[in-house]
Design a protein around this motif. Structure first.
Motif, PDB file in Angstrom:
ATOM      1  N   LEU A 198       0.832  -1.203   0.000  1.00  0.00           N
ATOM      2  CA  LEU A 198       0.000   0.000   0.000  1.00  0.00           C
ATOM      3  C   LEU A 198       0.869   1.256   0.000  1.00  0.00           C
ATOM      4  O   LEU A 198       0.560   2.236  -0.685  1.00  0.00           O
ATOM      5  CB  LEU A 198      -0.930  -0.006   1.219  1.00  0.00           C
ATOM      6  N   VAL A 199       1.973   1.225   0.777  1.00  0.00           N
ATOM      7  CA  VAL A 199       2.893   2.361   0.823  1.00  0.00           C
ATOM      8  C   VAL A 199       3.442   2.649  -0.571  1.00  0.00           C
ATOM      9  O   VAL A 199       3.499   3.804  -1.011  1.00  0.00           O
ATOM     10  CB  VAL A 199       4.051   2.089   1.804  1.00  0.00           C
ATOM     11  N   VAL A 200       3.820   1.599  -1.300  1.00  0.00           N
ATOM     12  CA  VAL A 200       4.365   1.766  -2.643  1.00  0.00           C
ATOM     13  C   VAL A 200       3.329   2.350  -3.589  1.00  0.00           C
ATOM     14  O   VAL A 200       3.632   3.225  -4.404  1.00  0.00           O
ATOM     15  CB  VAL A 200       4.905   0.419  -3.173  1.00  0.00           C
ATOM     16  N   GLU A 201       2.082   1.890  -3.479  1.00  0.00           N
ATOM     17  CA  GLU A 201       1.018   2.423  -4.340  1.00  0.00           C
ATOM     18  C   GLU A 201       0.842   3.926  -4.116  1.00  0.00           C
ATOM     19  O   GLU A 201       0.677   4.696  -5.070  1.00  0.00           O
ATOM     20  CB  GLU A 201      -0.296   1.687  -4.049  1.00  0.00           C
ATOM     21  N   GLU A 202       0.884   4.348  -2.853  1.00  0.00           N
ATOM     22  CA  GLU A 202       0.744   5.774  -2.545  1.00  0.00           C
ATOM     23  C   GLU A 202       1.925   6.581  -3.086  1.00  0.00           C
ATOM     24  O   GLU A 202       1.753   7.694  -3.594  1.00  0.00           O
ATOM     25  CB  GLU A 202       0.620   5.966  -1.032  1.00  0.00           C
ATOM     26  N   VAL A 203       3.120   6.017  -3.004  1.00  0.00           N
ATOM     27  CA  VAL A 203       4.310   6.695  -3.534  1.00  0.00           C
ATOM     28  C   VAL A 203       4.213   6.831  -5.051  1.00  0.00           C
ATOM     29  O   VAL A 203       4.528   7.887  -5.613  1.00  0.00           O
ATOM     30  CB  VAL A 203       5.591   5.922  -3.137  1.00  0.00           C
ATOM     31  N   LEU A 204       3.753   5.787  -5.717  1.00  0.00           N
ATOM     32  CA  LEU A 204       3.620   5.831  -7.182  1.00  0.00           C
ATOM     33  C   LEU A 204       2.616   6.895  -7.611  1.00  0.00           C
ATOM     34  O   LEU A 204       2.807   7.563  -8.637  1.00  0.00           O
ATOM     35  CB  LEU A 204       3.209   4.462  -7.717  1.00  0.00           C
ATOM     36  N   GLU A 205       1.559   7.074  -6.834  1.00  0.00           N
ATOM     37  CA  GLU A 205       0.585   8.127  -7.143  1.00  0.00           C
ATOM     38  C   GLU A 205       1.216   9.508  -7.016  1.00  0.00           C
ATOM     39  O   GLU A 205       0.962  10.398  -7.843  1.00  0.00           O
ATOM     40  CB  GLU A 205      -0.623   8.009  -6.206  1.00  0.00           C
ATOM     41  N   ARG A 206       2.054   9.698  -5.984  1.00  0.00           N
ATOM     42  CA  ARG A 206       2.706  10.989  -5.780  1.00  0.00           C
ATOM     43  C   ARG A 206       3.695  11.313  -6.904  1.00  0.00           C
ATOM     44  O   ARG A 206       3.875  12.469  -7.274  1.00  0.00           O
ATOM     45  CB  ARG A 206       3.460  10.984  -4.445  1.00  0.00           C
ATOM     46  N   LEU A 207       4.330  10.276  -7.446  1.00  0.00           N
ATOM     47  CA  LEU A 207       5.362  10.484  -8.459  1.00  0.00           C
ATOM     48  C   LEU A 207       4.842  10.322  -9.883  1.00  0.00           C
ATOM     49  O   LEU A 207       5.625  10.337 -10.837  1.00  0.00           O
ATOM     50  CB  LEU A 207       6.528   9.506  -8.228  1.00  0.00           C
ATOM     51  N   GLU A 208       3.538  10.185 -10.015  1.00  0.00           N
ATOM     52  CA  GLU A 208       2.953   9.939 -11.334  1.00  0.00           C
ATOM     53  C   GLU A 208       3.242  11.079 -12.313  1.00  0.00           C
ATOM     54  O   GLU A 208       3.553  10.853 -13.485  1.00  0.00           O
ATOM     55  CB  GLU A 208       1.444   9.735 -11.198  1.00  0.00           C
ATOM     56  N   LYS A 209       3.163  12.320 -11.839  1.00  0.00           N
ATOM     57  CA  LYS A 209       3.378  13.479 -12.705  1.00  0.00           C
ATOM     58  C   LYS A 209       4.821  13.508 -13.231  1.00  0.00           C
ATOM     59  O   LYS A 209       5.061  13.749 -14.415  1.00  0.00           O
ATOM     60  CB  LYS A 209       3.102  14.766 -11.915  1.00  0.00           C
ATOM     61  N   ILE A 210       5.788  13.260 -12.354  1.00  0.00           N
ATOM     62  CA  ILE A 210       7.194  13.232 -12.766  1.00  0.00           C
ATOM     63  C   ILE A 210       7.422  12.142 -13.799  1.00  0.00           C
ATOM     64  O   ILE A 210       8.122  12.342 -14.801  1.00  0.00           O
ATOM     65  CB  ILE A 210       8.109  13.009 -11.538  1.00  0.00           C
ATOM     66  N   ALA A 211       6.801  10.958 -13.553  1.00  0.00           N
ATOM     67  CA  ALA A 211       6.965   9.840 -14.478  1.00  0.00           C
ATOM     68  C   ALA A 211       6.354  10.162 -15.847  1.00  0.00           C
ATOM     69  O   ALA A 211       6.929   9.843 -16.895  1.00  0.00           O
ATOM     70  CB  ALA A 211       6.340   8.588 -13.888  1.00  0.00           C
ATOM     71  N   GLN A 212       5.200  10.793 -15.842  1.00  0.00           N
ATOM     72  CA  GLN A 212       4.546  11.150 -17.106  1.00  0.00           C
ATOM     73  C   GLN A 212       5.385  12.137 -17.912  1.00  0.00           C
ATOM     74  O   GLN A 212       5.475  12.040 -19.137  1.00  0.00           O
ATOM     75  CB  GLN A 212       3.162  11.734 -16.827  1.00  0.00           C
ATOM     76  N   ASP A 213       6.005  13.093 -17.220  1.00  0.00           N
ATOM     77  CA  ASP A 213       6.831  14.078 -17.902  1.00  0.00           C
ATOM     78  C   ASP A 213       8.005  13.419 -18.630  1.00  0.00           C
ATOM     79  O   ASP A 213       8.423  13.888 -19.693  1.00  0.00           O
ATOM     80  CB  ASP A 213       7.363  15.115 -16.914  1.00  0.00           C
ATOM     81  N   ARG A 214       8.512  12.353 -18.063  1.00  0.00           N
ATOM     82  CA  ARG A 214       9.638  11.662 -18.693  1.00  0.00           C
ATOM     83  C   ARG A 214       9.196  10.404 -19.450  1.00  0.00           C
ATOM     84  O   ARG A 214      10.030   9.636 -19.919  1.00  0.00           O
ATOM     85  CB  ARG A 214      10.687  11.283 -17.635  1.00  0.00           C
ATOM     86  N   LYS A 215       7.873  10.196 -19.512  1.00  0.00           N
ATOM     87  CA  LYS A 215       7.295   9.048 -20.219  1.00  0.00           C
ATOM     88  C   LYS A 215       7.824   7.719 -19.661  1.00  0.00           C
ATOM     89  O   LYS A 215       8.093   6.767 -20.402  1.00  0.00           O
ATOM     90  CB  LYS A 215       7.590   9.137 -21.713  1.00  0.00           C
ATOM     91  N   VAL A 216       7.977   7.689 -18.345  1.00  0.00           N
ATOM     92  CA  VAL A 216       8.445   6.485 -17.663  1.00  0.00           C
ATOM     93  C   VAL A 216       7.253   5.754 -17.070  1.00  0.00           C
ATOM     94  O   VAL A 216       6.368   6.377 -16.456  1.00  0.00           O
ATOM     95  CB  VAL A 216       9.459   6.840 -16.543  1.00  0.00           C
TER      96      VAL A 216
END
Length: 346
Positions: A198-216
């Motif tokens: 669950l902790v990882v899922e929450e972290v991935l949500e927080r970093l979603e914007k950064i990942a999208q910007d780099r298409k990761v």
């Protein structure tokens, strides 16, 4: 084999008595009684003289050395005067103790030199890291004061840049405080039962914007794993996952992939964060957990961060009784791996 003073004196006395009686035997008219008396007298005199000489020379010097040690108050020596006197070869025992002491002090001196070098490098790094955002914010603000305030577009743009520089400074100071508190033991881990999945899922949500910007893209494995219960400090482990995953995104290639993998062992859960970016050269792997250490300083500056993230990760995991390992191949990516204790089922 070590020889005692008495045994040495006995052997020498026997040799002297034997030599004396042998030479005397060649003298004419010498009787057996005379040879016996000379041999006994030679043995007794030699034994007493040699034993006394050894005792005086050896133990007097041993006592001098022992008194010197006591005056210096060297607590590293754990030998007493009685134990030295009882030794068959006290000089050898004392020499061994001094050798051990010197080796220990040499090691301490080397450690102090390393710490001094580390202190100088750390102060230089801190000064540089603090200077950059301060000078940037100063430049923007002074430009506004000097007349650019009247231009609304310039004013807004410069204020945003100054705010961004100060935000970076704030993050750096917070990370420095956190790292300092961890090293001094001021921060204690609040260990509890948490769902790491669950902790990882929450972290991935927080970093979603950064990942999208780099298409990761993100991938969590195994796919059918719904929960991972471990004993850990939830807030601190979240910091660990944010740092590792954010780095995997920032230093990945555009359009790359970040995989968070969970593996169950008997007593531990093994967590790995893997990317398929450019990787880290082998000569840098041993130093990436040092404060402010950057593999490529220019690229790291462009992508933000305080340079303390991996150092904080290392200290947090050490506080959990765990260690972090890194494997990397240039051109193929990097994998960070650590373990946490599994929580008992409720």
């Amino acid at each position: 084999m070590s020889l005692s003073p008495r045994l040495i004196a006995f052997i020498l006395a026997v040799l002297i008595a034997a030599i004396s009686t042998t030479f005397l035997a060649f003298v004419p008219n010498v009787t057996t009684s005379m040879l016996f008396v000379v041999g006994a007298a030679s043995f007794a005199g030699s034994f007493g003289l040699v034993l006394y000489t050894i005792e005086i020379i050896v133990y007097r010097e041993v006592n001098k050395m022992y008194r010197t040690i006591r005056k210096l108050k060297l607590k590293d020596f754990d030998i007493s005067r009685k134990s030295l006197v009882r030794e068959n070869n006290p000089l050898k025992r004392l020499n061994d103790e001094i050798f051990v002491y010197v080796a220990k002090k040499q090691k301490e001196i080397e450690e102090l030199k390393k710490l001094e070098q580390f202190r100088r490098e750390f102060l230089a790094d801190v000064s540089h890291e603090l200077k950059t955002p301060i000078f940037a914010a100063q430049g923007f603000l002074h430009t506004l004061i000097d007349g650019a305030m009247d231009d609304e577009k310039v004013r807004d743009r410069f204020l945003k840049k100054a705010a961004k520089s100060l935000d970076g400074l704030d993050a750096l100071v917070k990370d420095l405080v956190t790292l300092s508190q961890m090293e001094t033991g001021a921060i204690k881990m609040n260990i509890e039962r948490i769902d790491l999945r669950l902790v990882v899922e929450e972290v991935l949500e927080r970093l979603e914007k950064i990942a999208q910007d780099r298409k990761v893209s993100f991938k969590v494995k195994p796919d059918n794993l719904t929960e991972v219960w471990v004993n850990a400090d939830g807030h601190r482990i979240e910091q660990v996952m944010v740092n590792l995953i954010e780095n995997a995104v920032k230093y990945n290639k555009e359009g790359g992939k970040v995989i968070i993998h969970f593996n169950e062992e008997k007593k531990h859960s093994v967590i790995s964060v893997r990317d398929n970016g450019p990787g880290i050269p082998a000569e840098h792997l041993n130093r990436i957990f040092e404060r402010f250490y950057r593999v490529e300083k220019s690229r790291s500056k462009e992508r933000g961060g305080t340079g303390l993230g991996l150092a904080i990760v290392k200290h947090i995991l050490n506080g959990h009784g765990s260690k972090i390992a890194v494997m990397s191949k240039p051109g193929k990516g990097t994998t960070f791996t650590f373990k946490l204790d599994k929580a008992e089922e409720v």
